[in-house]
Design an enzyme around this catalytic site. Sequence first.
Site, PDB file in Angstrom:
ATOM      1  N   GLY A  12       0.965  -1.160   0.013  1.00 49.25           N
ATOM      2  CA  GLY A  12      -0.135   0.044  -0.083  1.00 49.25           C
ATOM      3  C   GLY A  12       0.948   1.241  -0.115  1.00 49.25           C
TER       4      GLY A  12
ATOM      5  N   THR B  91       7.156  -6.299   5.129  1.00 47.19           N
ATOM      6  CA  THR B  91       5.740  -6.420   5.702  1.00 47.19           C
ATOM      7  C   THR B  91       5.763  -7.958   6.054  1.00 47.19           C
ATOM      8  OG1 THR B  91       3.234  -6.938   5.334  1.00 47.19           O
ATOM      9  CG2 THR B  91       4.592  -6.909   3.501  1.00 47.19           C
ATOM     10  N   ILE B  92       5.019  -8.098   7.259  1.00 42.85           N
ATOM     11  CA  ILE B  92       4.977  -9.460   8.001  1.00 42.85           C
ATOM     12  C   ILE B  92       3.883 -10.148   7.009  1.00 42.85           C
ATOM     13  CG2 ILE B  92       5.292  -8.888  10.292  1.00 42.85           C
ATOM     14  CD1 ILE B  92       2.380  -9.221  10.811  1.00 42.85           C
ATOM     15  N   ASP B  93       3.154  -9.653   6.147  1.00 41.37           N
ATOM     16  CA  ASP B  93       2.241 -10.255   5.445  1.00 41.37           C
ATOM     17  C   ASP B  93       2.809 -10.934   4.175  1.00 41.37           C
ATOM     18  OD1 ASP B  93       0.491  -8.827   7.027  1.00 41.37           O
ATOM     19  OD2 ASP B  93       0.107  -7.350   5.738  1.00 41.37           O
TER      20      ASP B  93
ATOM     21  N   MET C 185      -2.379 -12.561  12.086  1.00 41.93           N
ATOM     22  CA  MET C 185      -2.362 -11.330  11.076  1.00 41.93           C
ATOM     23  C   MET C 185      -1.988 -11.671   9.636  1.00 41.93           C
ATOM     24  SD  MET C 185      -0.639  -7.985  12.872  1.00 41.93           S
ATOM     25  CE  MET C 185      -1.803  -6.818  13.727  1.00 41.93           C
TER      26      MET C 185
ATOM     27  N   LEU D  67       1.513  -8.469  18.692  1.00 41.45           N
ATOM     28  CA  LEU D  67       2.633  -9.087  19.186  1.00 41.45           C
ATOM     29  C   LEU D  67       3.503  -9.856  18.168  1.00 41.45           C
ATOM     30  CD1 LEU D  67       1.180 -11.292  22.262  1.00 41.45           C
ATOM     31  CD2 LEU D  67       2.959  -9.372  22.422  1.00 41.45           C
TER      32      LEU D  67
HETATM   33  O1  F6P Z   1       0.328  -5.004   7.020  1.00 42.43           O
HETATM   34  C1  F6P Z   1       0.686  -5.467   8.366  1.00 42.43           C
HETATM   35  C2  F6P Z   1      -0.418  -5.528   9.246  1.00 42.43           C
HETATM   36  O2  F6P Z   1       0.129  -6.020  10.674  1.00 42.43           O
HETATM   37  C3  F6P Z   1      -1.340  -6.777   8.969  1.00 42.43           C
HETATM   38  O3  F6P Z   1      -1.013  -7.971   9.060  1.00 42.43           O
HETATM   39  C4  F6P Z   1      -2.634  -6.331   9.904  1.00 42.43           C
HETATM   40  O4  F6P Z   1      -3.952  -6.630   9.347  1.00 42.43           O
HETATM   41  C5  F6P Z   1      -2.613  -4.791   9.740  1.00 42.43           C
HETATM   42  O5  F6P Z   1      -1.091  -4.630   9.491  1.00 42.43           O
HETATM   43  C6  F6P Z   1      -2.895  -4.224  11.205  1.00 42.43           C
HETATM   44  O6  F6P Z   1      -2.815  -2.656  11.045  1.00 42.43           O
HETATM   45  P1  F6P Z   1      -2.624  -1.799  12.107  1.00 42.43           P
HETATM   46  O7  F6P Z   1      -1.075  -1.915  12.816  1.00 42.43           O
HETATM   47  O8  F6P Z   1      -2.868  -0.373  11.461  1.00 42.43           O
HETATM   48  O9  F6P Z   1      -3.622  -2.073  13.288  1.00 42.43           O
END
Ligand code: F6P
Length: 384
Positions: free
Chosen positions: A121, A143-145, A187, A296
């Site tokens: 993003g 990103t962790i994703d 997540m 976490l």
């Molecule tokens: O994109 C990384 C992430 O940790 C996602 O896994 C999660 O949905 C989102 O960000 C959480 O976002 P925020 O920190 O804005 O709550």
Amino acid sequence: MNQTKRIGILTSGGDCPGLNAILYAALKYAGILGWSIYGIANGTDGFIDIALDRSAPEDMRIDEHSFDIPGQKGMGVLLFLSGSVLGCRGKKERKNQEDELISQGYRKMNLDALIAIGGDGSLEIISQLAQRGNWNLVAIPKTIDNDVPGTERVVGFDTAVEVVSDALYNLTFTAASHDRIMLVQVMGRNAGHLALNAGIAGGADVILIPELVPIINDRVVRETCRKIAHIRQHKRKFALIVVAEGVQGNSKDEPSVEHLKRQLQQYSHSQDGILAPEFYGLGEEMEIRVTILGHLTRSNRPTASDRLLATAFGIKAIEVIAREQDNNFQRMIILQNGQVSDRPLVEVMRELKTAKVYSACASPVDSNGFVAHVARSLDIYLGD
Ligand code: F6P
């Protein structure tokens, strides 16, 4: 390589382990080359502060010792420190006027190039700003994703997999002591990479990811119950079920894992007593507990593997800037066939846009790929 340059660096989007390790490498290498690095605070918002004279460009200059622990004989911590010492997030939604201020701030910094560390993003937004403003930009994916297209891995993912799989391992002991079914929400936004990889590494029995189970329906509930019953009849009384947060439950206000818990309880209670043999072991005595790992997952010390990737990406970013002769270049650092390299950012953004036409995720799990194959071969139920 030895021409002095002014380089800006920023972190944007959600934080993840390894951001500071990228900074560590970039600062160290730039220092060796005699370049100057400027740390832009809070993503692109830092440029707004510069445009509005709320911060002075020269005050933002940093070097490899800027973050040493005071009183600890110059001990540097960036390599190991989680979060981002620069601050991450600007506003998610922007007005055009703010874009203009960002561009003004960028111009005022008089940079030779910007290193922007971000997820899909935030890199999309920065890529657009860079194209409009003819910035020299090197993007580093994190990103962790693990859902950035065009690279095999991003910074932060390995640590998150480690954290989640450790959590699953730890939960096993309490699950076994109480004969409980543990539901763990992980997540990952719209991607299932984290849940799938960590689920396998953490010994899960069921892993539900949005690519295979967009929504928890009756079939998934029934088959999950069947899987639990099979385990309870033939192996052990406890089970571990991983649910990626991208899997939809009943409503946006309730975590999908809570919805799944209710559905599993309802199904197993409704069948209690009249059950077909394959469902024996469910019913009233089956206790279910929910754990939502949440943020976490994002804050651990980066693993050695993430620190290696982060430092390699940081060095490569400096090398790319040194290599580029022309103005107006926008590149992204990637891992491809195990090698760190780079490619045009615009190409990656094109892939991202195309992918998003078909899916909520720019780089989803390949449902027939190797990792899913490993899960199925281990008899993990994936919901398909
Ligand atoms: O994109 C990384 C992430 O940790 C996602 O896994 C999660 O949905 C989102 O960000 C959480 O976002 P925020 O920190 O804005 O709550």
